[in-house]
Design a protein around this motif. Structure first.
Motif, mmCIF file in Angstrom:
data_model
loop_
_atom_site.group_PDB
_atom_site.id
_atom_site.type_symbol
_atom_site.label_atom_id
_atom_site.label_comp_id
_atom_site.label_asym_id
_atom_site.label_seq_id
_atom_site.Cartn_x
_atom_site.Cartn_y
_atom_site.Cartn_z
ATOM 1 N N GLU A 197 29.633 -111.967 93.254
ATOM 2 C CA GLU A 197 29.750 -112.289 91.811
ATOM 3 C C GLU A 197 31.183 -112.139 91.288
ATOM 4 O O GLU A 197 31.960 -111.334 91.794
ATOM 5 C CB GLU A 197 28.862 -111.362 90.977
ATOM 6 N N HIS A 198 31.467 -112.950 90.247
ATOM 7 C CA HIS A 198 32.750 -112.825 89.555
ATOM 8 C C HIS A 198 32.536 -112.407 88.118
ATOM 9 O O HIS A 198 33.482 -112.051 87.423
ATOM 10 C CB HIS A 198 33.480 -114.168 89.552
ATOM 11 N N VAL A 211 27.788 -108.846 85.183
ATOM 12 C CA VAL A 211 26.922 -108.561 86.323
ATOM 13 C C VAL A 211 27.529 -107.436 87.158
ATOM 14 O O VAL A 211 26.834 -106.501 87.583
ATOM 15 C CB VAL A 211 26.705 -109.830 87.190
ATOM 16 N N ILE A 212 28.832 -107.505 87.375
ATOM 17 C CA ILE A 212 29.505 -106.486 88.187
ATOM 18 C C ILE A 212 29.286 -105.092 87.595
ATOM 19 O O ILE A 212 29.014 -104.135 88.299
ATOM 20 C CB ILE A 212 31.015 -106.793 88.303
ATOM 21 N N LYS A 213 29.365 -105.014 86.258
ATOM 22 C CA LYS A 213 29.195 -103.716 85.594
ATOM 23 C C LYS A 213 27.798 -103.137 85.820
ATOM 24 O O LYS A 213 27.605 -101.939 85.726
ATOM 25 C CB LYS A 213 29.445 -103.856 84.088
ATOM 26 N N HIS A 214 26.813 -104.018 86.063
ATOM 27 C CA HIS A 214 25.447 -103.537 86.241
ATOM 28 C C HIS A 214 25.097 -103.245 87.692
ATOM 29 O O HIS A 214 23.952 -102.926 87.991
ATOM 30 C CB HIS A 214 24.453 -104.549 85.676
ATOM 31 N N ALA A 215 26.074 -103.375 88.577
ATOM 32 C CA ALA A 215 25.784 -103.095 89.984
ATOM 33 C C ALA A 215 25.469 -101.624 90.165
ATOM 34 O O ALA A 215 25.978 -100.762 89.450
ATOM 35 C CB ALA A 215 27.000 -103.467 90.835
ATOM 36 N N PHE A 245 29.314 -107.783 95.593
ATOM 37 C CA PHE A 245 30.559 -107.973 96.346
ATOM 38 C C PHE A 245 31.571 -108.655 95.448
ATOM 39 O O PHE A 245 31.295 -109.712 94.888
ATOM 40 C CB PHE A 245 30.309 -108.847 97.579
ATOM 41 N N THR A 246 32.763 -108.066 95.315
ATOM 42 C CA THR A 246 33.796 -108.650 94.459
ATOM 43 C C THR A 246 35.086 -108.844 95.248
ATOM 44 O O THR A 246 35.241 -108.308 96.341
ATOM 45 C CB THR A 246 34.094 -107.736 93.249
#
Ligand code: ADP
Ligand code: ADP
Ligand code: ZN
Ligand code: ZN
Length: 845
Positions: free
Chosen positions: A442-443, A447-451, A42-43
């Motif tokens: 996450e910010h 990590v976001i790229k690996h979602a 979640f961003t």
């Protein structure tokens, strides 16, 4: 009709969690489908509604269903506590929430107890330890300092012993006893009594202490005798001696107790931290000589494994402990295989050792994998950062091998160096592979790229957020124009860089020793923004949060003491080093950390920033208040007159649930308003004081636009991205990042005098990149104004924009604590020895 009937479960959800009509907090009737058994991130900017969706809706609803199923009687309470505002959720598995710690964990818990490793190791020592000859076997509890069986009898398991010396009890020997030379004596009548007894016993209480004979000083302070003596309070020396000689009847008979004995007794019977604290300046503290600070009784310490007693084992960083145990078991097994004829007992013992070590090992591996291998098992939980604590909990979950669960996590990357990020991603993947849904707020862009699935909420905070802008595989976000996250995730060019500033001077720290910092020399530039980098456990917090402030405080004079930081003061005593350089221009030292702005729900944003004082004045100035004689104090929920008597101004009451953690529900008397009805009669511009506390910063800025003092405070909060917080939001509900920004805001609204050193620990935790940039602009402005801003930073995009970087390491704990390299971002990025360099350089092209 030849199709098989779908299983109810599949029919219900076909592998998706389906949310319809979520309205919690700022969410705007959000609909959302996310896949189960996947890594979902979640961003969105701070305050956009990520937590409201992940925690406030999904997790809260799962909790509610769980509670209803296990405890039907809890239904009424759940209704009181409020159910999430959502029309329906299908396909929702039971959930485990790992939120950033908002309250302090239990005082006594440690890394070992939180992860349940302590118990297994105690079993290992009990069953498979090496005992001295003729000593009988001990139980596992005998190896715990928290049990009466295991605790060292000399220090009751504390590990330290308090004592008193002449220096500690008599800080100023030029004073006479009458002038209170024995500062450690109790005050008032009690102290006079001791003095009068000394006079009767023939001691001179009017001579300076240092001029009394050594023998007398010894006796007064250290005697263990308890002589009694006649007391004549109103007579002088000569008259008393005369009265005794003629046998005149005294006022009363008094008993003398040596000052040291007196002090130790008072300390032992002091029942509040405040009382103990008042006595501590007169005491010396040192490791207990019986157990050498190891807190265990002698028999327990005589048992060893791998050549170490259990206290020594608990002091090792987890990574070292793991190696030690592994190699010891190898030694054990090969040894007994070689000697086949060994007695039954020995081989049984090594079998037990092998099993227990295998158990401990698998737990330790998880801890290491998740980036907390630098911690020792005896590390007290309250000294851990919130990121470390959350990762410990995550590791514990991985060990428990649950499946079919939805894990909801809050920024698990907080506090992690990018080099440790891989391990975190692997752990999250392991949770998912075990058959769990992993939902992460996450910010961190890595990590976001690996979602596998991305949910972006926004576009902005509060009222201007709360919509699901995108839900799908990460690539797809690139098409969503209004997403702020998109700009950072798919940005081609790194942030514009300016030339690093030239330092306006230096502070030279020398010979600094503390935690794993060992005689460290480090130079800190003034008028610059400095980032301190390094892997987790390398010593960044030790340097920035404790050592630098302690050294500078000793040069700048006393800082306002914080009575809550009792523990820390004790730690600081272990610190040594000094600081020199351009100190003459320095005026202040300000630590802006992530500690709560208060320990109770009674402090909040409005009280901390001081803006509530202004608000209360406005209310006291209304016609009704003047008519009724209400002063500003009436509008404080900490003052009896105005507050709700039932909850005493807290707005909620606590309900103890059997078997479950206690629940807070709104106070039935005031409905959460905190005030009594009379106070709420008073309105200002149509609002009660409770209404004002319920306003968000953003709304309050509009309401108080005409009140310059209030609006100045509010505009700084807005500027730091805190517009979504409520004025009355209790300190205990604020995240570390929010507390930190509130402190910064209070600081920024002050008028600056002289040069200040600002110290920050991971200021960008909990911040969306766009909010991080906003914060950075403020910090940069402070540096531009000549102040020194020193921050621990893991975010390389931010570190790249600093003027100066100090890279600590190379590893954690004993492998760290040194300066790997220091210089401008470019210089550090080019240093081959730095583990930070490879992550920094992409941001510098
Ligand atoms: P994020 O997790 O994206 O930072 P939140 O979900 O915490 O955002 O907050 C979204 C909005 O909901 C904000 O405007 C915030 O002020 C509001 N909010 C958060 N918690 C509460 C609460 N307990 N009561 C009312 N409003 C809240
Ligand atoms: P970083 O901030 O780089 O993660 P820390 O300064 O927190 O590193 O830790 C450096 C070392 O000091 C680690 O080995 C850590 O376990 C130890 N340490 C830190 N704080 C304490 C403490 N309160 N008590 C004991 N050891 C500590
Ligand atoms: Zn002891
Ligand atoms: Zn109440």
């Amino acid at each position: 009709d030849f199709l098989p009937t779908p299983s109810p479960r599949l029919h219900e959800s076909d592998g998706m969690i389906r949310v319809r009509g979520a309205n919690e907090n700022n969410l705007k009737h959000a609909d959302l489908d996310i896949p189960r058994d996947s890594l979902v991130v979640f961003t969105g900017v701070s305050g956009s509604g990520k937590s409201s969706l992940a925690f406030g809706t999904l997790y809260a609803e799962a909790q509610r269903r769980y509670l209803e199923s296990v405890a039907p009687y809890a239904r009424r309470l759940i209704q009181q506590a409020g159910t999430p505002q959502v029309e329906s959720i299908e396909g929702l598995p039971p959930a485990v929430g790992l939120q950033q710690q908002r309250s302090v964990p239990q005082e006594r818990s440690t890394v070992g107890s939180l992860t349940a490793v302590s118990n297994v190791l105690r079993m290992l020592y009990s069953r498979a330890g090496d005992y001295p000859e003729h000593q009988s076997m001990l139980y596992a509890e005998d190896f715990s300092p928290n049990t009466p069986q295991g605790a060292c009898p000399e220090c009751q398991g504390l590990g330290r012993i308090y004592d008193a010396t002449e220096e500690s009890m008599v800080p100023d020997p030029s004073l006479s006893i009458r002038q209170r030379a024995i500062a450690a004596w109790p005050g008032a009548w009690h102290g006079q009594n001791l003095r009068d007894i000394l006079i009767s016993l023939g001691y001179d209480v009017d001579k300076p202490w240092k001029d009394l004979p050594q023998k007398d000083r010894e006796w007064i302070l250290f005697t263990e005798e308890k002589p009694s003596a006649p007391v004549y309070p109103d007579l002088n020396h000569e008259e008393i001696q005369e009265a005794i000689r003629v046998g005149r009847r005294p006022d009363y008979m008094g008993n003398y107790t040596g000052a040291r004995r007196q002090l130790l007794n008072m300390y032992a019977s002091a029942d509040t931290p405040g009382r103990r604290q008042r006595l501590e300046p007169y005491l010396t503290v040192g490791p207990c000589p019986a157990c050498e600070g190891k807190r265990l009784k002698r028999e327990a310490l005589s048992v060893t494994f791998a050549g170490l007693d259990i206290a020594e084992l608990f002091r090792l960083p987890v990574a070292e402990l793991q190696q030690k145990l592994e190699s010891s078991v190898h030694a054990h097994t090969t040894e007994s295989a070689d000697r086949n004829a060994e007695q039954q007992r020995a081989s049984e013992k090594s079998l037990v050792a092998e099993r227990l070590v295998a158990d401990v090992s698998s737990r330790l591996e998880r801890l290491i994998a998740i980036g907390v291998g630098h911690l020792s098992l005896d590390r007290p939980a309250p000294t851990l950062s919130s990121g470390e604590l959350q990762r410990l909990r995550l590791a514990t979950q991985l060990i428990s091998k649950l499946f079919g669960v939805a894990y909801v996590l809050d920024e698990p990357s907080a506090g992690l160096h990018p080099a440790d990020g891989e391990a975190l991603l692997e752990s999250l993947a392991a949770l998912r592979d075990a058959g769990n849904s992993v939902l992460v707020v996450e910010h961190n862009l890595d990590v976001i790229k690996h979602a596998e699935w991305l949910v972006d909420i926004g576009p902005e905070a509060g009222e201007r957020g709360g919509r699901v802008l995108y839900s799908g595989p990460p690539e797809g976000l690139n098409k969503v124009e209004e997403s702020i996250t998109r700009r950072y995730l798919f940005a081609e060019a790194p942030a514009a860089l300016r030339e690093p500033r030239q330092p306006e001077g230096w502070l030279n720290v020398r010979q600094l020793s503390f935690n794993n910092l060992n005689e460290l020399d480090v130079d800190l530039p003034l008028g610059c923004l400095t980032a301190v980098t390094g892997v987790s456990g390398s010593g960044k917090s030790s340097l920035v949060s404790t050592a630098i402030p302690a050294l500078l405080a000793s040069r700048l004079g006393d800082l306002p003491a914080d009575p809550e930081e009792e523990n820390e003061d004790r730690e600081v005593r272990r610190l040594s080093g000094h600081v020199s350089g351009d100190l003459d221009t320095l005026r202040r030292l300000v630590r802006i950390d992530q500690k709560p702005i208060g320990r109770t729900p009674r402090s909040n944003l409005a009280t901390y920033t001081g803006l509530f004082d202004q608000v209360r004045k406005l209310f006291a100035d209304t016609p009704l208040s003047r008519e009724r004689g209400y002063k500003a104090g009436r509008f404080s929920f900490n003052v009896a007159a105005g507050r709700c008597p039932n909850c005493e101004g807290q707005g909620f009451v606590q309900i103890e649930l059997m078997f479950l953690s206690s629940l807070y529900v709104p106070c039935p008397e005031c409905g959460g308003a905190r005030y009594n009805a009379e106070t709420l009669d008073v309105t200002w511009n149509g609002m009660t004081v409770a209404d004002v506390l319920g306003l968000t910063v953003e709304k309050a800025a509009r309401v108080f636009a005409e009140q310059s003092a209030i609006s100045r405070a509010l505009s700084v909060l807005l500027d730091l991205g805190l517009g979504y917080l409520k004025l009355g939001q209790p300190a205990t509900e604020l995240s570390g990042g929010e507390s930190q920004r509130i402190k910064l805001a209070s600081e920024l609204q002050r008028t600056q005098r002289g040069r200040t050193v600002y110290l920050l620990d991971e200021p960008t935790n909990g911040l969306h990149p766009v909010d991080a940039d906003r914060l950075l602009r403020h910090l940069d402005a402070l540096a531009a104004a000549g102040h020194a801003v020193i921050m621990v930073e893991h975010n390389m995009r931010i570190a790249a924009q600093a003027d100066w970087i100090i890279d600590l390491g190379p590893g954690a704990a004993a492998q760290g604590g040194r300066i790997v390299t220091a210089g401008t971002p470019k210089e550090v990025a080019n240093d081959e020895n730095s583990r930070t360099a490879p992550y920094l350089s992409p941001h510098l092209v």
